[in-house]
Scaffold this active site. Structure first.
Site, PDB file in Angstrom:
ATOM      1  N   ASP A  58       4.124 -28.677 -45.676  1.00  9.48           N
ATOM      2  CA  ASP A  58       4.594 -29.933 -46.405  1.00  9.48           C
ATOM      3  C   ASP A  58       4.434 -29.894 -47.925  1.00  9.48           C
ATOM      4  O   ASP A  58       3.403 -29.575 -48.241  1.00  9.48           O
ATOM      5  CB  ASP A  58       3.883 -30.960 -45.793  1.00  9.48           C
ATOM      6  N   GLU A 240       4.218 -38.425 -38.641  1.00 11.16           N
ATOM      7  CA  GLU A 240       3.382 -37.756 -39.585  1.00 11.16           C
ATOM      8  C   GLU A 240       4.149 -38.061 -40.942  1.00 11.16           C
ATOM      9  O   GLU A 240       5.239 -38.830 -40.899  1.00 11.16           O
ATOM     10  CB  GLU A 240       3.380 -36.159 -39.217  1.00 11.16           C
TER      11      GLU A 240
HETATM   12  C1  FRU Z   1       3.390 -31.896 -41.029  1.00 10.05           C
HETATM   13  C2  FRU Z   1       1.810 -31.829 -40.751  1.00 10.05           C
HETATM   14  C3  FRU Z   1       0.930 -32.989 -41.041  1.00 10.05           C
HETATM   15  C4  FRU Z   1      -0.468 -32.122 -41.349  1.00 10.05           C
HETATM   16  C5  FRU Z   1       0.000 -30.804 -42.118  1.00 10.05           C
HETATM   17  C6  FRU Z   1      -0.874 -29.738 -41.586  1.00 10.05           C
HETATM   18  O1  FRU Z   1       4.029 -30.989 -41.034  1.00 10.05           O
HETATM   19  O2  FRU Z   1       1.674 -31.608 -39.283  1.00 10.05           O
HETATM   20  O3  FRU Z   1       0.787 -33.819 -40.073  1.00 10.05           O
HETATM   21  O4  FRU Z   1      -1.201 -32.990 -42.163  1.00 10.05           O
HETATM   22  O5  FRU Z   1       1.344 -30.544 -41.352  1.00 10.05           O
HETATM   23  O6  FRU Z   1      -0.611 -28.646 -42.051  1.00 10.05           O
END
Ligand code: FRU
Length: 531
Positions: A58, A240
């Site tokens: 992300d 998310e």
């Molecule tokens: C989204 C996610 C978020 C989390 C991060 C962990 O892709 O799953 O929810 O904070 O990646 O790497």
């Protein structure tokens, strides 16, 4: 429930693929009749951000300050798969050329550093500045993997870090966490913004299958305000990376609030994707607009219908005179992200995009356009006002353009029933097909023969499709193709499809096929020289 599986993937795949650095520089791949050797760098994009080495997911903590765009990202610097998360950091003055910086946030005794956001605390509400330079505050999730293993539920909490020098160096707040976990396994990804009406900071937090809003006057003490979304929109997976944005409606005086919510799995073409909701926010509660009050699992409110645009959010602190809502997403999908065929680095970001809100026939719609800065990297190599196409036809000679860094736009007037198909291909027989089926009012993107595809069954097994959300008579197509990605903005970005691919050798042909006798207007093919 991805995070229960991630550590397992880490051990398993890590055990299988981790070789010496030297070996990892070269990717050997065997497919039916050929063995090819390709350096990882052959897949490194020309005008998209990718980490120098290691794993990325992300985008995080994006803010703009003093002429510089900051991009942080979920990063595992020590391996090419997801693992202990850090915040990597890159900066740019033009949104296209990025310079990677030292790692901004490293795991500590409270956990690894999951996704989150950053704001410029102009009034020093947090008291973490020196009173002269406004501090930049990052708000992120701590993920305590050891605690998770014990079977406890409260292993994700929210912490903050502050930067006295506009994002260069970071100090963790010594009283972290600032928001404790009430006993919920998925409790993460704080996106904070300043609400001018109530003079408060608002945090949108992803909590299992809904978004929770919190407010604060100082970024340190948070009060729970409300929840949204349990019964609305896509729920094929965990929610998310939210983002709450106030947007002007294009060509009107009206404003609305938009809530972006990433979901995994449950995307329109499988796996990860980002949906959005339009409504009102009163400083405490998000109320969906009547027009979407009942949207269910199958809906058209997706930022991007392709398989590779996830966890995208917008930049903070964009100056008022600019006022764009600038967005960037992670150009991958949890279905196969850990297995894509690069070894020394993994994943790229989408192009930065401008989001706009439209209201048509009482329905809201978000469109995306590539950030205007990309224009500075264009060199036009071909322009044609009208071109008559009959059956298969080459649209550009390979001596004219390098299709591993190109921008192509055209219009199709007078649409008739049937399929319009366009193909990128190379001499190895790899091809990437996309187009529009006017009988179904549906776009498609097919990477099943695009090159290396069998590293994961979900990568090339299905043609992605997307609805046409415009009734315009002319179909407008605007696309960006880099070495391993295509981003197609149909109808001025009302439907977007973004996908990645790994051709055995670069594509060198772009042709049209499959529809008898049609015209293409305003064809423009540009070379993009970003580096
Ligand atoms: C989204 C996610 C978020 C989390 C991060 C962990 O892709 O799953 O929810 O904070 O990646 O790497």
């Amino acid at each position: 429930m991805k995070h229960i599986f991630k550590p397992l993937i880490f051990l398993f795949v890590g055990g299988l693929t981790f070789t010496s650095c030297k070996e990892r520089n070269v990717k050997k791949s065997t497919s039916k009749n050929d063995t090819i050797v390709q350096s990882d760098e052959d897949f490194r994009p020309n005008f998209h951000f990718s980490p120098q080495s290691g794993w990325m997911n992300d985008p995080n903590g994006m803010f703009y300050l003093d002429g510089t765009y900051h991009l942080f990202f979920q990063h595992n610097p020590d391996d090419n798969i997801w693992g202990p998360m850090h915040w990597g950091h890159a900066i740019s003055t033009d949104l296209i050329n990025w310079e990677e910086q030292p790692i901004a946030l490293e795991p500590d005794e409270l956990g690894t550093i999951f996704s989150g956001s950053a704001v410029v605390d102009h009034e020093n509400t947090s008291g973490l500045g020196d009173g002269k330079t406004p501090p930049v505050i990052a708000i992120y999730t701590y993920h305590d993997a050891d605690k998770a293993e014990t079977g406890a539920d409260d292993f994700q909490t929210q912490g903050i870090a502050y930067s006295p020098d506009a994002g260069k160096t970071w100090e963790k707040y010594d009283k972290n966490p600032v928001l404790d976990n009430p006993g919920i396994r998925d409790f993460r990804d704080p996106k904070v913004s300043w609400d001018e009406e109530t003079n408060k900071w608002i945090m949108a937090l992803a909590v299992e299958d809904h978004i929770r809003f919190y407010s604060s006057s100082n970024l340190l003490d948070w009060k729970e305000e409300s929840s949204f979304g349990k019964d609305l929109g896509g729920h094929g997976g965990v929610w998310e990376c939210p983002d709450l944005i106030k947007m002007d409606i294009k060509n009107s005086d009206e404003e609305k609030w938009v809530l972006l919510v990433s979901i995994n799995p449950g995307g329109p073409n499988g796996g990860s994707a980002t949906q959005y909701f339009v409504g009102d926010f009163d400083g405490s509660t998000f109320t969906p607009d009547e027009s979407i009050a009942e949207i269910g699992e199958d809906h058209n409110y997706w930022i991007d219908f392709g398989k590779d645009n996830y966890a995208g959010v917008t930049w903070s602190n964009i100056p008022e005179e600019d006022s764009r809502h600038l967005f960037i997403g992670w150009m991958s999908n949890w279905q196969y992200a850990n297995e894509v065929p690069t070894e020394t680095w993994r994943s790229t970001m989408t192009l930065p995009r401008e989001l706009q809100l439209h209201k048509e026939d009482e329905k809201y719609l978000i469109s995306s356009a590539p950030a205007g800065e990309i224009k500075d990297f264009r060199k036009n190599v071909l322009s044609k006002e009208t071109l008559k196409i009959n059956k298969t036809q080459n649209l550009v000679e390979k001596t004219e353009i390098d299709l591993s860094k190109a921008e192509i736009s055209f219009e199709i007037p007078d649409l008739t029933e049937g399929k319009y198909e366009f193909v990128f291909s190379n001499e190895r027989g790899d091809n990437l097909k996309f187009g529009y089926d006017h009988s179904k009012k549906e776009f498609f993107l097919n990477r099943s023969e695009s090159g290396l595809v069998d590293f994961n069954e979900n990568f090339g097994n299905k043609t992605s499709v997307a609805p046409r959300l415009s009734d315009a008579e002319n179909l407008k197509v605007h696309l960006f193709i880099d070495k391993t990605s295509i981003e197609i903005f149909f109808d001025d970005g009302k439907t977007v499809m973004t996908e990645i691919f790994f051709p055995k050798t670069p594509y060198e042909k772009f042709s049209a096929s499959d529809h008898e006798n049609f015209s293409i207007n305003n064809l423009n093919i540009n070379q993009l020289n970003a580096n």
